[in-house]
Design a protein around this motif. Structure first.
Motif, PDB file in Angstrom:
ATOM      1  N   HIS A 145      -3.604 -24.977  38.835  1.00  0.00           N
ATOM      2  CA  HIS A 145      -3.047 -23.737  38.731  1.00  0.00           C
ATOM      3  C   HIS A 145      -1.840 -24.062  39.807  1.00  0.00           C
ATOM      4  O   HIS A 145      -1.831 -24.964  40.519  1.00  0.00           O
ATOM      5  CB  HIS A 145      -3.792 -22.554  39.186  1.00  0.00           C
ATOM      6  CG  HIS A 145      -4.920 -22.390  38.217  1.00  0.00           C
ATOM      7  ND1 HIS A 145      -5.083 -21.802  37.066  1.00  0.00           N
ATOM      8  CD2 HIS A 145      -6.320 -23.031  38.179  1.00  0.00           C
ATOM      9  CE1 HIS A 145      -6.042 -21.626  36.326  1.00  0.00           C
ATOM     10  NE2 HIS A 145      -6.944 -22.606  36.939  1.00  0.00           N
ATOM     11  N   CYS A 180       1.023 -17.500  38.627  1.00  0.00           N
ATOM     12  CA  CYS A 180       0.619 -18.811  38.657  1.00  0.00           C
ATOM     13  C   CYS A 180       1.610 -19.534  38.067  1.00  0.00           C
ATOM     14  O   CYS A 180       2.123 -19.149  37.009  1.00  0.00           O
ATOM     15  CB  CYS A 180      -0.796 -18.785  37.357  1.00  0.00           C
ATOM     16  SG  CYS A 180      -1.205 -20.659  37.319  1.00  0.00           S
ATOM     17  N   GLU A 182       1.679 -23.061  36.887  1.00  0.00           N
ATOM     18  CA  GLU A 182       1.366 -24.124  36.366  1.00  0.00           C
ATOM     19  C   GLU A 182       0.928 -23.705  34.870  1.00  0.00           C
ATOM     20  O   GLU A 182      -0.287 -22.917  35.333  1.00  0.00           O
ATOM     21  CB  GLU A 182       0.659 -25.097  37.436  1.00  0.00           C
ATOM     22  CG  GLU A 182       0.238 -26.378  36.568  1.00  0.00           C
ATOM     23  CD  GLU A 182       1.296 -27.301  36.742  1.00  0.00           C
ATOM     24  OE1 GLU A 182       2.104 -27.343  37.932  1.00  0.00           O
ATOM     25  OE2 GLU A 182       1.363 -27.901  35.586  1.00  0.00           O
ATOM     26  N   TYR A 183       1.120 -24.213  33.949  1.00  0.00           N
ATOM     27  CA  TYR A 183       0.543 -23.696  32.705  1.00  0.00           C
ATOM     28  C   TYR A 183      -1.013 -23.991  32.564  1.00  0.00           C
ATOM     29  O   TYR A 183      -1.190 -25.219  32.771  1.00  0.00           O
ATOM     30  CB  TYR A 183       1.455 -24.414  31.356  1.00  0.00           C
ATOM     31  CG  TYR A 183       0.731 -23.884  30.205  1.00  0.00           C
ATOM     32  CD1 TYR A 183       1.008 -22.808  29.942  1.00  0.00           C
ATOM     33  CD2 TYR A 183       0.028 -24.863  29.365  1.00  0.00           C
ATOM     34  CE1 TYR A 183       0.233 -22.081  28.571  1.00  0.00           C
ATOM     35  CE2 TYR A 183      -0.602 -24.456  28.240  1.00  0.00           C
ATOM     36  CZ  TYR A 183      -0.595 -23.064  28.056  1.00  0.00           C
ATOM     37  OH  TYR A 183      -1.230 -22.416  26.651  1.00  0.00           O
ATOM     38  N   CYS A 184      -1.595 -23.154  32.501  1.00  0.00           N
ATOM     39  CA  CYS A 184      -3.129 -23.393  32.470  1.00  0.00           C
ATOM     40  C   CYS A 184      -4.071 -22.864  31.622  1.00  0.00           C
ATOM     41  O   CYS A 184      -5.109 -22.621  31.809  1.00  0.00           O
ATOM     42  CB  CYS A 184      -3.733 -22.861  33.906  1.00  0.00           C
ATOM     43  SG  CYS A 184      -3.326 -20.834  34.253  1.00  0.00           S
ATOM     44  N   HIS A 188      -2.352 -18.023  30.905  1.00  0.00           N
ATOM     45  CA  HIS A 188      -1.572 -18.371  32.152  1.00  0.00           C
ATOM     46  C   HIS A 188      -0.672 -17.345  32.463  1.00  0.00           C
ATOM     47  O   HIS A 188      -0.454 -17.015  33.743  1.00  0.00           O
ATOM     48  CB  HIS A 188      -0.716 -19.594  31.779  1.00  0.00           C
ATOM     49  CG  HIS A 188       0.403 -19.951  32.458  1.00  0.00           C
ATOM     50  ND1 HIS A 188       0.246 -20.268  33.856  1.00  0.00           N
ATOM     51  CD2 HIS A 188       1.493 -19.783  32.346  1.00  0.00           C
ATOM     52  CE1 HIS A 188       1.278 -20.560  34.335  1.00  0.00           C
ATOM     53  NE2 HIS A 188       2.380 -20.313  33.316  1.00  0.00           N
ATOM     54  N   MET A 191      -2.092 -14.421  34.393  1.00  0.00           N
ATOM     55  CA  MET A 191      -2.727 -15.021  35.828  1.00  0.00           C
ATOM     56  C   MET A 191      -1.915 -14.735  36.929  1.00  0.00           C
ATOM     57  O   MET A 191      -1.151 -15.556  37.571  1.00  0.00           O
ATOM     58  CB  MET A 191      -3.242 -16.586  35.795  1.00  0.00           C
ATOM     59  CG  MET A 191      -3.945 -16.889  36.951  1.00  0.00           C
ATOM     60  SD  MET A 191      -4.438 -18.567  36.650  1.00  0.00           S
ATOM     61  CE  MET A 191      -5.202 -18.871  38.422  1.00  0.00           C
TER      62      MET A 191
HETATM   63 CU1  CUA Z   1      -3.364 -20.594  36.225  1.00  0.00          CU
HETATM   64 CU2  CUA Z   1      -1.283 -20.825  35.146  1.00  0.00          CU
END
Ligand code: CUA
Length: 316
Positions: A145, A180, A182-184, A188, A191
């Motif tokens: 993340h 967030c 960062e693609y998670c 995402h 988040m």
């Molecule tokens: Cu955690 Cu995107």
């Protein structure tokens, strides 16, 4: 444009202004170079087009040292200057002040878990006092993340299996966005959370409310006994294991001759990957607790060791 940005996205931390000045200087420099190249290209295309016969077309110039040196050295000096400027700011962004108040962050799909040293926990929001530096020590329970607060101009990846740190010092009270970056996975985009910056007295009031029965270090002491650490690191232990009393921050000689500092990362690795760094003079018998211990418990154990760890009676 710059003042419009400051209205849309206020600079609300100590380093935010320096960050913006560097960013916009680089943007301006790049824009000047791009526009200059395009302008000269366009002018030459028109002026020297084939149908024009009234312009001078001298033979190709093969050497012009003054011109060649200046178009090499001037951009070189400019971009080297940007490099040193950026390196200086990078140093400031990644060197937390010694008095920074620590907050632990554990990211997981798809939420932020934040924890204050006095034991108070929060989900997707973080309360902090204005004007005080805050150091975040972050890790993830699953994927990568990224902790991003646009108004503070901070962003740092939160990586499973290691601790990353970032610090900031809010300069104005208010509520700021936590994203967030960062693609998670599926959620995402959701988040996200809030950073709530309060006046110090309001913050002190807030801190006193709710769950503060046990500090992180006190919970760490409980974990120390629950996980049976005293079985080896204790006074009655038959096994020869290093004492953990006042270990935190000390230099630890390793079996391979190197020396490490007993910091968060070292303690974490000793619990999860005990074979990685063996303390000099001790047999490599510590079992790995990987898969059996939560990130939360590791943070509590580290807080416990940071607060002095087991007393000599509790340790060996
Ligand atoms: Cu955690 Cu995107």
């Amino acid at each position: 444009m710059y003042s419009a940005l400051r209205v849309l996205l206020p600079e609300s931390s100590k380093n935010a202004y320096s960050y913006d000045v560097l960013f916009f200087s680089m943007l301006a420099l790049s824009a000047i170079v791009v526009l200059g190249v395009f302008a000269v290209g366009t002018i030459f295309c028109i002026r020297y087009r084939r149908s024009r016969t009234d312009v001078s077309r001298t033979p190709r110039v093969s050497r012009n040292p003054v011109l060649e040196f200046s178009w090499t050295l001037i951009p070189f000096a400019l971009f080297l200057g940007i490099y040193f400027w950026g390196a200086d700011l990078y140093g400031k962004l990644y060197t937390p002040p010694a008095d920074a108040q620590e907050v632990h962050v554990v990211a997981k799909q798809w939420m932020w878990k934040l924890q204050h040293p006095n034991g108070k926990r929060e989900i997707n929001q973080l309360h902090i006092p204005v004007g005080k530096p805050v150091l975040l020590t972050m890790t993830s329970e699953d994927v990568i993340h990224s902790f991003f607060v646009p108004e503070f101009r901070i962003k740092r990846d939160v990586v499973p299996g290691r601790y990353t740190q970032i610090w900031f010092q809010p300069t104005a009270t208010g509520v700021y966005h936590l994203e967030c970056a960062e693609y998670c996975g599926t959620s995402h985009a959701r988040m996200r959370g809030k950073i709530i910056v309060m006046q110090p007295d309001q913050y002190a009031d807030w801190m006193r409310q709710g769950e503060t029965r046990n500090t992180l270090a006190q919970r760490g002491r409980k974990r120390f006994h629950e996980f049976g650490c005293t079985g080896c690191h204790g006074p009655k232990a038959t096994v020869h294991a290093p004492s953990l009393h006042n270990l935190y921050g000390k230099a630890v000689p390793l079996a391979d001759g190197s020396v490490v500092t007993a910091d968060d990362a070292y303690i974490r690795d000793s619990i999860l990957l005990p074979r990685k760094q063996i303390a000099a003079g001790y047999p490599p018998i510590m079992p790995s607790f990987a898969g059996q211990i939560s990130e939360q418990a590791i943070i509590e154990l580290i807080a416990f060791l940071k607060a002095g760890g087991p007393t000599p009676e509790e340790s060996q």
